[in-house]
Design a protein around this motif. Structure first.
Motif, mmCIF file in Angstrom:
data_model
loop_
_atom_site.group_PDB
_atom_site.id
_atom_site.type_symbol
_atom_site.label_atom_id
_atom_site.label_comp_id
_atom_site.label_asym_id
_atom_site.label_seq_id
_atom_site.Cartn_x
_atom_site.Cartn_y
_atom_site.Cartn_z
ATOM 1 N N VAL A 69 0.815 -1.209 0.000
ATOM 2 C CA VAL A 69 0.000 0.000 0.000
ATOM 3 C C VAL A 69 0.856 1.269 0.000
ATOM 4 C CG1 VAL A 69 -2.125 1.013 0.918
ATOM 5 C CG2 VAL A 69 -1.650 -1.360 1.373
ATOM 6 N N ASN A 70 2.088 1.178 -0.460
ATOM 7 C CA ASN A 70 2.944 2.347 -0.618
ATOM 8 C C ASN A 70 2.844 2.852 -2.047
ATOM 9 O OD1 ASN A 70 4.029 2.303 1.992
ATOM 10 N ND2 ASN A 70 5.587 0.822 1.410
ATOM 11 N N PRO A 71 2.812 4.169 -2.243
ATOM 12 C CA PRO A 71 2.813 4.684 -3.613
ATOM 13 C C PRO A 71 4.093 4.255 -4.345
ATOM 14 C CG PRO A 71 2.252 6.420 -2.051
ATOM 15 C CD PRO A 71 2.703 5.242 -1.246
ATOM 16 N N PHE A 72 3.931 3.848 -5.602
ATOM 17 C CA PHE A 72 5.080 3.401 -6.382
ATOM 18 C C PHE A 72 6.139 4.490 -6.493
ATOM 19 C CE2 PHE A 72 1.781 0.674 -8.620
ATOM 20 C CZ PHE A 72 2.157 -0.493 -7.979
ATOM 21 N N LEU A 73 5.687 5.742 -6.631
ATOM 22 C CA LEU A 73 6.621 6.839 -6.867
ATOM 23 C C LEU A 73 7.326 7.320 -5.606
ATOM 24 C CD1 LEU A 73 4.638 8.814 -9.588
ATOM 25 C CD2 LEU A 73 6.530 7.216 -9.890
ATOM 26 N N ASP A 74 7.000 6.727 -4.438
ATOM 27 C CA ASP A 74 7.761 7.036 -3.223
ATOM 28 C C ASP A 74 9.173 6.473 -3.321
ATOM 29 O OD1 ASP A 74 5.728 8.415 -2.080
ATOM 30 O OD2 ASP A 74 5.382 6.999 -0.421
ATOM 31 N N ASP A 75 9.315 5.426 -4.108
ATOM 32 C CA ASP A 75 10.617 4.808 -4.326
ATOM 33 C C ASP A 75 11.332 5.586 -5.428
ATOM 34 O OD1 ASP A 75 12.743 3.131 -4.327
ATOM 35 O OD2 ASP A 75 11.641 1.325 -4.885
ATOM 36 N N LYS A 76 12.604 5.882 -5.215
ATOM 37 C CA LYS A 76 13.353 6.656 -6.200
ATOM 38 C C LYS A 76 13.465 5.905 -7.527
ATOM 39 C CE LYS A 76 17.646 9.253 -6.678
ATOM 40 N NZ LYS A 76 18.909 9.614 -6.048
ATOM 41 N N TYR A 77 13.668 4.596 -7.449
ATOM 42 C CA TYR A 77 13.750 3.748 -8.644
ATOM 43 C C TYR A 77 12.744 2.622 -8.518
ATOM 44 C CZ TYR A 77 18.179 6.202 -8.958
ATOM 45 O OH TYR A 77 19.136 7.177 -9.016
ATOM 46 N N PRO A 78 11.467 2.883 -8.838
ATOM 47 C CA PRO A 78 10.455 1.843 -8.651
ATOM 48 C C PRO A 78 10.627 0.711 -9.661
ATOM 49 C CG PRO A 78 9.493 3.734 -9.745
ATOM 50 C CD PRO A 78 10.911 4.111 -9.387
ATOM 51 N N LEU A 79 10.471 -0.504 -9.173
ATOM 52 C CA LEU A 79 10.503 -1.681 -10.032
ATOM 53 C C LEU A 79 9.111 -2.291 -9.968
ATOM 54 C CD1 LEU A 79 12.031 -3.494 -11.905
ATOM 55 C CD2 LEU A 79 12.961 -4.693 -9.947
ATOM 56 N N VAL A 80 8.248 -1.830 -10.876
ATOM 57 C CA VAL A 80 6.846 -2.211 -10.885
ATOM 58 C C VAL A 80 6.615 -3.183 -12.027
ATOM 59 C CG1 VAL A 80 4.476 -1.338 -11.066
ATOM 60 C CG2 VAL A 80 6.224 0.033 -9.939
#
Length: 199
Positions: free
Chosen positions: A132-143
Motif C-alpha cells: 500500500v505504498n505509492p510506487f513513486l515514493d521509491d526513487k527507482y520503482p521496479l513495478v
C-alpha cells in the motif's frame, strides 16, 4: 582532544529523519526457499527430490510473518474482510499448517519475463496493493504488471516472494502459469502418417 567530526565541522546528528524501510528483510525467507524450490532443474542436483513438509511450512510461515510485519497489525484483527494483505497472510498460514507436498510457485524465469511498468506510466496515486505504498515514493520503482489483467501492478519486491510460493494472482486468484495444451489432432486421421524411411 577533539574528534574528526568536530575538527572538520561535521554534524554528528542525522539531519534527515530516519525513514523506515519499505519492506521487511526477506533474506531468511529466501534462504528457506532454496530448500524447497524445485522450479529450476539446474539449481538442484536431484531432480526427483521432494521438499520436506517442515521446510515447506517454514517457508510459508516466514512469508506470512514478513507480510504481517509489513501490514503493521495482526492479520486476525477485524478489518472488514476487504484487506488483501490479511487474506494473503491467512492463505499463507493455512498452507503453513497443512503444507502442500509440492511447491506450486513460478520459476525465476517467469519473474524475469514479467512486463515492467516504466516510471513515466505511473501516476502519483498508484499504489502497490500489497504494501500500500505509492510506487513513486521509491526513487527507482521496479513495478511489474501481471499477465492476468492490465491493472494488476505490484512492486516486484512484494509480488516476487508470493509468486515463488503461489502461481496465482493475489487479486483475482487466476492461475498465472498456463498449462500448455497439446495441439488438436488433425481431422485427417484416416491418412497414414508419412514415414520417410521408405523410398
Amino acid at each position: 582532544m577533539s574528534g574528526y567530526e568536530v575538527e572538520h565541522n561535521i554534524s554528528t546528528k542525522d539531519e534527515k529523519p530516519e525513514q523506515s524501510p519499505r519492506r521487511p528483510d526477506l533474506s531468511t525467507f529466501f534462504s528457506q526457499l532454496e530448500l524447497v524450490d524445485t522450479s529450476d532443474p539446474q539449481a538442484h542436483t536431484n531432480a526427483h527430490a521432494v521438499p520436506q513438509p517442515e521446510n515447506m511450512a517454514a517457508a510459508f510461515r516466514l512469508l506470512a510473518n514478513a507480510f504481517e510485519t509489513m501490514r503493521g497489525r495482526p492479520a486476525d484483527e477485524d478489518s472488514g474482510g476487504g484487506d488483501l494483505l490479511a487474506n494473503m497472510i491467512e492463505m499463507l498460514r493455512q498452507n503453513a499448517d497443512d503444507p502442500p507436498t509440492e511447491l506450486k510457485g513460478v520459476p525465476n524465469s517467469f519473474l524475469d519475463e514479467l512486463e515492467r511498468v516504466p516510471k513515466k506510466a505511473l501516476k502519483a496515486s498508484d499504489t502497490c496493493p500489497i504494501c500500500v505504498n505509492p510506487f513513486l515514493d521509491d526513487k527507482y520503482p521496479l513495478v511489474v504488471q501481471l499477465p492476468c489483467h492490465e491493472n494488476h501492478r505490484f512492486d516486484l519486491d512484494c509480488i516476487g516472494p508470493w509468486l515463488k510460493l503461489n502461481s496465482t494472482c493475489p487479486l483475482d486468484r487466476k492461475e498465472l502459469l498456463k498449462k500448455k495444451e497439446p495441439p488438436p489432432a488433425s481431422k485427417d486421421d484416416d491418412e497414414e502418417d508419412y514415414d520417410d524411411m521408405y523410398a
